[in-house]
Write an enzyme that holds these catalytic residues in place. Structure first.
Site, mmCIF file in Angstrom:
data_model
loop_
_atom_site.group_PDB
_atom_site.id
_atom_site.type_symbol
_atom_site.label_atom_id
_atom_site.label_comp_id
_atom_site.label_asym_id
_atom_site.label_seq_id
_atom_site.Cartn_x
_atom_site.Cartn_y
_atom_site.Cartn_z
ATOM 1 N N THR A 131 21.037 17.400 26.275
ATOM 2 C CA THR A 131 21.634 18.740 26.301
ATOM 3 C C THR A 131 22.777 18.863 27.299
ATOM 4 O O THR A 131 23.758 19.564 27.038
ATOM 5 C CB THR A 131 20.546 19.783 26.610
ATOM 6 N N GLU B 63 10.630 18.745 32.795
ATOM 7 C CA GLU B 63 10.330 18.502 31.390
ATOM 8 C C GLU B 63 8.885 18.048 31.241
ATOM 9 O O GLU B 63 8.320 17.406 32.127
ATOM 10 C CB GLU B 63 11.274 17.442 30.817
ATOM 11 N N GLY C 190 9.304 22.625 28.719
ATOM 12 C CA GLY C 190 9.603 22.371 30.117
ATOM 13 C C GLY C 190 9.079 23.514 30.968
ATOM 14 O O GLY C 190 9.056 24.677 30.534
ATOM 15 N N TYR D 205 21.471 28.244 21.874
ATOM 16 C CA TYR D 205 21.073 27.169 20.969
ATOM 17 C C TYR D 205 21.110 27.680 19.532
ATOM 18 O O TYR D 205 20.613 28.760 19.221
ATOM 19 C CB TYR D 205 19.675 26.655 21.323
ATOM 20 N N HIS E 253 20.265 52.792 -18.131
ATOM 21 C CA HIS E 253 19.439 51.642 -18.517
ATOM 22 C C HIS E 253 20.201 50.620 -19.356
ATOM 23 O O HIS E 253 21.113 50.942 -20.101
ATOM 24 C CB HIS E 253 18.189 52.073 -19.300
ATOM 25 N N ALA F 215 22.759 53.529 -23.037
ATOM 26 C CA ALA F 215 22.037 52.253 -22.939
ATOM 27 C C ALA F 215 22.773 51.153 -23.679
ATOM 28 O O ALA F 215 23.338 51.360 -24.754
ATOM 29 C CB ALA F 215 20.636 52.412 -23.507
ATOM 30 N N TYR G 157 25.654 46.738 -18.230
ATOM 31 C CA TYR G 157 26.426 46.001 -17.242
ATOM 32 C C TYR G 157 27.757 46.719 -17.021
ATOM 33 O O TYR G 157 28.521 46.942 -17.958
ATOM 34 C CB TYR G 157 26.693 44.571 -17.693
#
Length: 434
Positions: free
Chosen positions: A66, A139, A125, A88, A330, A347, A333
């Site tokens: 590290t 450690e 650690g 980290y 309903h 629909a 798209y």
């Protein structure tokens, strides 16, 4: 992780682990941010700079510990004066508030370490204290039994003046059980030079590091529990909270109702008083006050629902504005479109927005009525108050107030159905006999 994907790019709540750490650090408004990469560095750099193109990325070509990793950031911090915070990429839950407390503690200490009291210290650690000061970090591999009995553990997060940090790193050696250059050794080195070291503690949950898919799944559960509790505390109604999935950036206003089995992908805002019904999936969209979504609806990026709009079951909306009070109830798209205020979409309606190469826009005026199973072949405009007949294919603009019919005329063949059925019945009987 048993994966070709670098660990820090595995997603948590819809964002890579690395992004969670960058967001925590970014809350401090840093002058510079440096990401040290190793395995899969190109992918990590791409993700980091996509998040913020001001981030500098440096490569640790050899994984020597590290301290060695942090040392790689030195060129990118040339000329910088001020505090450096080491985070980290696989520790996603550190909060900005905790980091602020570490910066505050720097007024009293030259080096500040983030620690936590572990329920099961395991192989962490250990932080060895000398009164109110930190004497050293040991450690696990190098600790004796007495030191291993300490439950105050090291998170790895460190704050120090940048010049001091790198001066201490220059003195770090690798005479330890792992043969690595430990960043934690800077505490003992600082004390030997007459500098002070202190500890700020946080809840153990903040320090959770991810090293396996099992730990990633546990972290996801931890995030979801926290997000659900926060939403409920903010006044959101969740009848079955354990079934709702939040993203890292989901925003929901008070008095919104989120029914069971709703999934929020990144980039969603739901305003106060809106209702998201069961089994809906939302991503990159905005739902205004009083609007209703679902059940079984999908809002994709760019979907914008104005106040009191309604999107019903088995409806998909993408890159479209559904204006105030409009209804898409309903089996429809709507993509690359604007649906005007108070319009009603029947629909089975589809905005045919893609020609194989380009997307095209559909404009539906206020108060328009689109008949069921209408195909709107974009680019096309249906004017305010206009109508389309059910089953129409609309390829030309419809002026306001007009009725458009775009379908072949119906022809009835007298007796043909009965004759056809008799013929088919005979063919089937013959085949069965053979």
């Amino acid at each position: 992780m048993q994966s070709d994907l670098p660990k820090v790019l595995h997603p948590l709540a819809g964002a890579p682990l690395l992004i969670h750490a960058l967001q925590a650090g970014g809350a401090l408004d840093p002058a510079r941010t440096v990401v040290v990469t190793g395995h899969g560095g190109d992918l990590v750099e791409k993700a980091a700079t996509a998040f913020d193109d001001r981030i500098a990325c440096v490569r640790q070509t050899e994984q020597l510990g590290t301290a060695h990793a942090v040392a790689q950031a030195r060129p990118a911090l040339a000329g910088f004066t001020g505090d450096a915070v080491v985070l980290y990429g696989d520790t996603p839950f550190i909060t900005p508030e905790t980091l602020e407390r570490m910066l505050d503690a720097r007024r009293s200490h030259d080096v500040v370490v983030l620690g936590f009291h572990a329920a099961d210290p395991g192989r962490y650690g250990r932080l060895v204290m000398d009164g109110d000061s930190l004497a050293e970090i040991v450690e696990y591999k190098d600790a004796d039994d007495a030191t291993r009995a300490i439950d105050l553990c090291n998170s790895g997060v460190i704050c120090a003046d940048a010049d001091t940090l790198f001066a201490l790193i220059d003195a770090v050696g690798n005479a330890n059980a792992a043969g690595e250059y430990y960043l934690t050794d800077i505490v003992g080195l600082a004390r030997a030079r007459g500098l002070t070291a202190g500890v700020v503690t946080c809840d153990e949950a903040e320090t959770l590091g991810i090293n396996s898919r099992a730990e990633l799944a546990a972290a996801e559960q931890q995030f979801q529990r926290s997000a659900r509790a926060a939403a409920i505390a903010d006044g959101v109604t969740l009848p079955a909270p354990d079934t709702v999935i939040f993203a890292h950036d989901t925003h929901i206003g008070a008095d919104a109702l989120i029914e069971p089995y709703v999934v929020f992908a990144p980039g969603v805002t739901v305003e106060s008083g809106a209702t998201i019904r069961a089994f809906s999936h939302l991503e990159g969209c905005h739902v205004s006050r009083g609007a209703t979504v679902g059940p079984y609806a999908r809002l994709r990026p760019g979907a914008e629902l104005a106040e009191d709009a309604k999107v019903g079951n088995f409806v998909e909306i993408k890159s479209a504005l559904i204006d105030t009070g409009a209804k898409v109830s309903h089996l429809t798209y709507i993509g690359d479109a604007h649906v005007g205020a108070g319009a009603n979409i029947g629909a089975g309606t589809v905005t045919c927005n893609y020609d194989g190469y380009f997307k095209h826009h559909t404009e539906i005026g206020a108060g328009a009525f689109i008949g069921s199973s209408t195909m709107l072949v974009a680019p096309v405009t249906v004017g305010a108050g206009a109508m389309t007949g059910s089953g129409s294919v609309i390829t030309r603009d419809v002026p306001p107030g007009d009725l458009a019919l775009g379908r072949a005329p119906q022809i009835n063949k007298t007796g043909l159905a009965a004759r056809l059925m008799d013929k088919l019945k005979a063919l089937k009987a013959a085949k069965q006999k053979d």
